[in-house]
Write a protein that holds these residues in place. Structure first.
Motif, mmCIF file in Angstrom:
data_model
loop_
_atom_site.group_PDB
_atom_site.id
_atom_site.type_symbol
_atom_site.label_atom_id
_atom_site.label_comp_id
_atom_site.label_asym_id
_atom_site.label_seq_id
_atom_site.Cartn_x
_atom_site.Cartn_y
_atom_site.Cartn_z
ATOM 1 N N ILE A 181 0.835 -1.203 0.000
ATOM 2 C CA ILE A 181 0.000 0.000 0.000
ATOM 3 C C ILE A 181 0.871 1.255 0.000
ATOM 4 C CG2 ILE A 181 -1.544 1.369 1.464
ATOM 5 C CD1 ILE A 181 -2.919 -1.300 2.222
ATOM 6 N N VAL A 182 1.891 1.267 0.851
ATOM 7 C CA VAL A 182 2.773 2.434 0.948
ATOM 8 C C VAL A 182 3.576 2.607 -0.337
ATOM 9 C CG1 VAL A 182 4.754 3.406 2.164
ATOM 10 C CG2 VAL A 182 2.900 2.332 3.459
ATOM 11 N N GLU A 183 4.129 1.511 -0.849
ATOM 12 C CA GLU A 183 4.951 1.591 -2.056
ATOM 13 C C GLU A 183 4.156 2.087 -3.257
ATOM 14 O OE1 GLU A 183 6.571 -2.301 -2.470
ATOM 15 O OE2 GLU A 183 8.227 -1.942 -1.057
ATOM 16 N N HIS A 184 2.867 1.771 -3.305
ATOM 17 C CA HIS A 184 2.017 2.198 -4.419
ATOM 18 C C HIS A 184 1.281 3.499 -4.102
ATOM 19 C CE1 HIS A 184 2.062 -1.433 -7.180
ATOM 20 N NE2 HIS A 184 2.792 -1.824 -6.157
ATOM 21 N N GLY A 185 1.653 4.141 -3.015
ATOM 22 C CA GLY A 185 1.041 5.416 -2.671
ATOM 23 C C GLY A 185 -0.455 5.338 -2.457
ATOM 24 N N GLY A 186 -0.949 4.177 -2.012
ATOM 25 C CA GLY A 186 -2.372 4.021 -1.724
ATOM 26 C C GLY A 186 -3.265 3.973 -2.941
ATOM 27 N N CYS A 215 -4.927 2.911 2.785
ATOM 28 C CA CYS A 215 -4.711 3.389 1.415
ATOM 29 C C CYS A 215 -4.888 4.904 1.335
ATOM 30 C CB CYS A 215 -5.680 2.699 0.457
ATOM 31 S SG CYS A 215 -5.278 0.974 0.089
ATOM 32 N N ARG A 216 -5.934 5.418 1.956
ATOM 33 C CA ARG A 216 -6.173 6.868 1.940
ATOM 34 C C ARG A 216 -5.012 7.616 2.586
ATOM 35 N NH1 ARG A 216 -10.522 9.076 4.961
ATOM 36 N NH2 ARG A 216 -10.029 10.995 3.831
ATOM 37 N N LEU A 217 -4.543 7.097 3.715
ATOM 38 C CA LEU A 217 -3.447 7.765 4.409
ATOM 39 C C LEU A 217 -2.160 7.692 3.598
ATOM 40 C CD1 LEU A 217 -2.369 9.251 6.853
ATOM 41 C CD2 LEU A 217 -2.052 7.044 7.999
ATOM 42 N N ALA A 218 -1.894 6.549 2.981
ATOM 43 C CA ALA A 218 -0.682 6.412 2.165
ATOM 44 C C ALA A 218 -0.709 7.376 0.986
ATOM 45 C CB ALA A 218 -0.543 4.974 1.672
ATOM 46 N N ARG A 219 -1.868 7.535 0.372
ATOM 47 C CA ARG A 219 -1.974 8.476 -0.746
ATOM 48 C C ARG A 219 -1.747 9.904 -0.265
ATOM 49 N NH1 ARG A 219 -7.173 8.183 -4.428
ATOM 50 N NH2 ARG A 219 -8.164 8.480 -2.408
ATOM 51 N N PHE A 220 -2.324 10.238 0.892
ATOM 52 C CA PHE A 220 -2.115 11.591 1.405
ATOM 53 C C PHE A 220 -0.653 11.823 1.772
ATOM 54 C CE2 PHE A 220 -1.633 14.466 5.009
ATOM 55 C CZ PHE A 220 -2.007 15.645 4.379
ATOM 56 N N ARG A 221 -0.006 10.830 2.372
ATOM 57 C CA ARG A 221 1.406 10.997 2.734
ATOM 58 C C ARG A 221 2.261 11.201 1.479
ATOM 59 N NH1 ARG A 221 3.397 11.192 8.098
ATOM 60 N NH2 ARG A 221 5.140 9.876 7.463
ATOM 61 N N ALA A 264 4.358 14.756 0.616
ATOM 62 C CA ALA A 264 5.770 14.869 0.235
ATOM 63 C C ALA A 264 5.940 15.821 -0.944
ATOM 64 C CB ALA A 264 6.322 13.489 -0.110
ATOM 65 N N LEU A 265 5.003 15.775 -1.894
ATOM 66 C CA LEU A 265 5.072 16.680 -3.043
ATOM 67 C C LEU A 265 4.717 18.111 -2.649
ATOM 68 C CD1 LEU A 265 3.402 14.455 -5.799
ATOM 69 C CD2 LEU A 265 5.836 14.757 -5.313
ATOM 70 N N ILE A 266 3.722 18.252 -1.782
ATOM 71 C CA ILE A 266 3.324 19.590 -1.324
ATOM 72 C C ILE A 266 4.487 20.267 -0.605
ATOM 73 C CG2 ILE A 266 1.786 20.832 0.251
ATOM 74 C CD1 ILE A 266 -0.304 18.582 -0.310
ATOM 75 N N ARG A 267 5.203 19.509 0.212
ATOM 76 C CA ARG A 267 6.338 20.070 0.952
ATOM 77 C C ARG A 267 7.441 20.541 0.017
ATOM 78 N NH1 ARG A 267 7.971 15.829 5.547
ATOM 79 N NH2 ARG A 267 9.618 17.375 5.866
#
Length: 286
Positions: free
Chosen positions: A186-191, A225-231, A235-238
């Protein structure tokens, strides 16, 4: 009063040791604990008399322990300060008000290790703040006393690792492979992968995956999945990416979908989130 955002990050095992003088430092666990712990973090921050720091801790989905060795830190809902506490996995931000001498040791547990270290399923702790005394009994006070007896820095990390090693000794402490593999995917696929596809990849059905996540993770697969996508979006927003680029890169339906998740996971509007990053703290910072 000053405000800032806290975003946790896992240190790499190959990273150099962090600076012991940093207000926050995150330490990669020893090889013996790497299957059970994602990081150990230290905090040592004297705050000037009469001042207060309000820290917005963004969710990372882990279950973590915190030992307070300095001045008391009230709970996020204004509840009583605890000397040793457990925070269950959550998708909501936590607001912490700090004053005086802030001194803590934290441990973030890997999926599959929660039951071995704490003795309860991860799902029973979801979204909760619990006194470690309720789970460890007298051993919680003894652990805090051992941590307080050594200086801040590497020595304190070593004591924390010894305490965790003792909790895991003599038990079959192998993390559940399917739960760990599913969360990693899930984390590797960004949710962005569907839950049914994640379940199929690790060789279980969707219902069984739900059960495994309740037992070992503390979030549902969909929430993870939702949290992984937001994380991934965070990273991009930062890094200053445009909102439209973040929407496309992270698989959001549209910009309003991203805005909804920003509000849900941070409690801020997108504009406020951008501004607050000027006061950002990172647990992986050296």
């Amino acid at each position: 009063m000053s405000e800032r955002i806290f975003v946790s990050e896992d240190p790499s095992a190959a990273s150099p040791p962090p600076s012991e003088s940093a207000p926050y430092s995150a330490w990669a666990p020893s090889l013996a604990l790497r299957a059970h712990v994602t990081r150990i973090h230290l905090c040592l921050e004297p705050i000037a008399a009469g001042e207060e720091i309000v820290e917005r801790v963004l969710p990372d989905g882990t279950v973590h322990l915190a030992f307070t060795l300095g001045d008391p830190v009230p709970g996020p809902r204004g509840d009583d300060a605890l000397d040793a506490e457990v925070h269950g996995a959550s998708t909501a931000p936590v607001i912490i008000r700090m004053a005086g001498r802030v001194e803590q040791v934290g441990v973030h547990l890997r999926a599959g290790a929660i039951g071995h270290v704490l003795g309860v399923p991860a799902g029973e702790l979801a979204g909760e703040r619990v006194s470690l005394d309720a789970l460890w009994g007298r051993a919680a006070d003894e652990a805090r006393e051992r941590l307080a007896a050594v200086p801040h820095g590497r020595a304190r990390v070593a004591v924390m690792e010894a305490i965790l090693g003792e909790r895991l000794r003599g038990v079959d402490a192998s993390p559940h492979r399917a739960a760990l593999a599913a969360l990693q995917r899930i984390v590797e696929h960004g949710g962005r992968e569907k839950v049914r596809d994640v379940a199929a990849h690790v060789g279980v059905g969707e219902r069984r995956l739900e059960q495994l996540f309740h037992q070992h993770v503390g979030l549902s697969p969909k929430a993870a999945c939702r949290l992984a996508r937001f994380r991934a979006a965070l990273a991009l927003i930062r890094r200053g990416h445009a909102w439209s680029d973040v929407v496309i890169a992270c698989g959001y339906v549209d910009q309003s979908h991203l805005v909804h998740d920003v509000r849900a996971f941070t409690g801020l509007t997108p504009g406020a989130l951008r501004r607050e990053f000027g006061f950002l703290q990172s647990a992986a910072g050296a």
